[in-house]
Design a protein around this motif. Structure first.
Motif, short mmCIF file in Angstrom:
data_model
loop_
_atom_site.label_atom_id
_atom_site.label_comp_id
_atom_site.label_asym_id
_atom_site.label_seq_id
_atom_site.Cartn_x
_atom_site.Cartn_y
_atom_site.Cartn_z
N ARG A 69 0.83 -1.22 0.00
CA ARG A 69 0.00 0.00 0.00
C ARG A 69 0.86 1.25 0.00
NH1 ARG A 69 -3.12 -3.15 3.58
NH2 ARG A 69 -2.11 -2.19 5.38
N ARG A 70 1.94 1.24 0.79
CA ARG A 70 2.82 2.41 0.83
C ARG A 70 3.47 2.65 -0.52
NH1 ARG A 70 2.30 6.17 4.31
NH2 ARG A 70 4.43 6.76 3.78
N LEU A 71 3.88 1.59 -1.18
CA LEU A 71 4.49 1.73 -2.51
C LEU A 71 3.49 2.29 -3.52
CD1 LEU A 71 6.54 -1.59 -2.55
CD2 LEU A 71 7.51 0.72 -2.82
N GLN A 72 2.26 1.81 -3.45
CA GLN A 72 1.24 2.32 -4.37
C GLN A 72 0.99 3.81 -4.13
OE1 GLN A 72 -1.74 -0.73 -3.34
NE2 GLN A 72 -1.84 -1.23 -5.51
N GLN A 73 0.86 4.19 -2.86
CA GLN A 73 0.61 5.59 -2.55
C GLN A 73 1.80 6.46 -2.96
OE1 GLN A 73 -2.24 6.90 -1.56
NE2 GLN A 73 -1.30 8.93 -1.72
N ALA A 117 10.46 3.65 -4.04
CA ALA A 117 10.84 2.89 -2.85
C ALA A 117 11.28 3.83 -1.72
CB ALA A 117 11.95 1.91 -3.19
N ALA A 118 12.09 4.83 -2.06
CA ALA A 118 12.57 5.77 -1.05
C ALA A 118 11.41 6.53 -0.43
CB ALA A 118 13.56 6.74 -1.68
N ARG A 119 10.45 6.97 -1.25
CA ARG A 119 9.28 7.70 -0.74
C ARG A 119 8.47 6.81 0.21
NH1 ARG A 119 5.78 12.09 -2.58
NH2 ARG A 119 7.71 12.90 -3.48
N ALA A 120 8.42 5.52 -0.10
CA ALA A 120 7.64 4.58 0.72
C ALA A 120 8.39 4.10 1.95
CB ALA A 120 7.22 3.38 -0.12
#
Length: 201
Positions: free
Chosen positions: A16-20, A40-43
Motif C-alpha cells: 500500500r505504501r508503494l502504491q501511494q 521505494a525511497a518515498r515509501a
C-alpha cells in the motif's frame, strides 16, 4: 512525503505504501520522470522490496486487475437467469463498480495519470482486452453464443469505461448512476440502429 525511520510492518502494508508513493510521484513529476528507486525511497523501503511486489513501475497502477476480473466473472455467473447478455453485464458491472467506488482516492488520480501517459494507455488497452475476453468467456459459460458473447463483452466494457470516466469528471453522481445512464444510452443506440436498418427483403 517520506517518513524517515518508518518501516512497513507487513507485506500488505509495504504494498500500500508503494502504491501511494508511486501515485504521489507520478502526479508530482510525471510517470516517465519517476524511477522505482524514488518510489521505494518515498515509501520508506528499498528498491528490492519494490520488485518483490511489482515487476515494473507500470504495474503499480494495475494492481487491482485480478480482483476486478474475479469480481466480474463471479457477478456474470451469479446474474439472474433469463437476462439478455447486456443486462447480465450491467448487473455484473454494477457489482464490480463498487470496487472502484470504494477506492476512489486511488481510482481517480490513477485514471488521470493513465490518460496523459502513452506507455500506460498502451498497458491499459492490453489489460482491457484481457478483461473483455474473461467477461466474454463468462457469458459463453452462461450459454451465450460465441459471436454474441464477444460483441456484448466489448460493448459492455466500453460502456463501463465511459461511465467510469464520466464518474471521474462528475463526482456529484455515483459510478452506479453513470453506469445506468451509459447502458440506457446503449439501448437508445440499439433501438435507433434497428429503426434505421434498411429493408433487406
Amino acid at each position: 512525503m517520506r517518513y524517515p525511520g518508518w518501516v512497513p510492518r507487513s507485506g500488505a502494508e509495504a504494498r500500500r505504501r508503494l502504491q501511494q508513493a508511486a501515485l504521489e510521484l507520478y502526479q508530482e513529476r510525471g510517470f516517465d520522470q519517476t524511477t522505482t528507486a524514488e518510489i521505494a525511497a518515498r515509501a520508506g523501503v528499498n528498491e528490492r522490496t519494490f520488485f518483490r511486489h511489482f515487476p515494473d513501475k507500470r504495474e503499480v497502477l494495475f494492481d487491482g486487475e485480478a480482483d476486478l476480473r474475479a469480481a466480474l466473472m463471479e457477478a456474470v455467473a451469479d446474474a439472474p437467469d433469463g437476462l439478455k447478455p447486456l443486462e447480465t453485464l450491467l448487473s455484473a458491472f454494477r457489482k464490480a463498480g463498487r470496487i472502484l467506488e470504494e477506492n476512489r482516492p486511488f481510482s481517480e488520480p490513477r485514471l488521470a495519470i493513465i490518460a496523459v501517459t502513452p506507455a500506460l494507455r498502451e498497458r491499459d488497452l492490453a489489460k482491457a482486452a484481457s478483461l473483455t475476453e474473461a467477461v466474454a468467456q463468462a457469458l459463453r459459460q452462461r450459454g451465450v453464443a460465441d459471436r454474441l458473447a464477444g460483441l456484448a463483452a466489448q460493448t459492455g466494457w466500453a460502456a463501463f469505461h465511459h461511465a467510469a470516466q464520466d464518474w471521474i469528471d462528475d463526482p456529484s453522481q455515483s459510478l452506479d448512476a453513470h453506469l445506468l445512464r451509459a447502458f440506457d444510452d446503449l439501448r437508445t443506440l440499439s433501438a435507433t440502429a434497428s429503426h434505421d436498418r434498411p429493408d433487406r427483403s
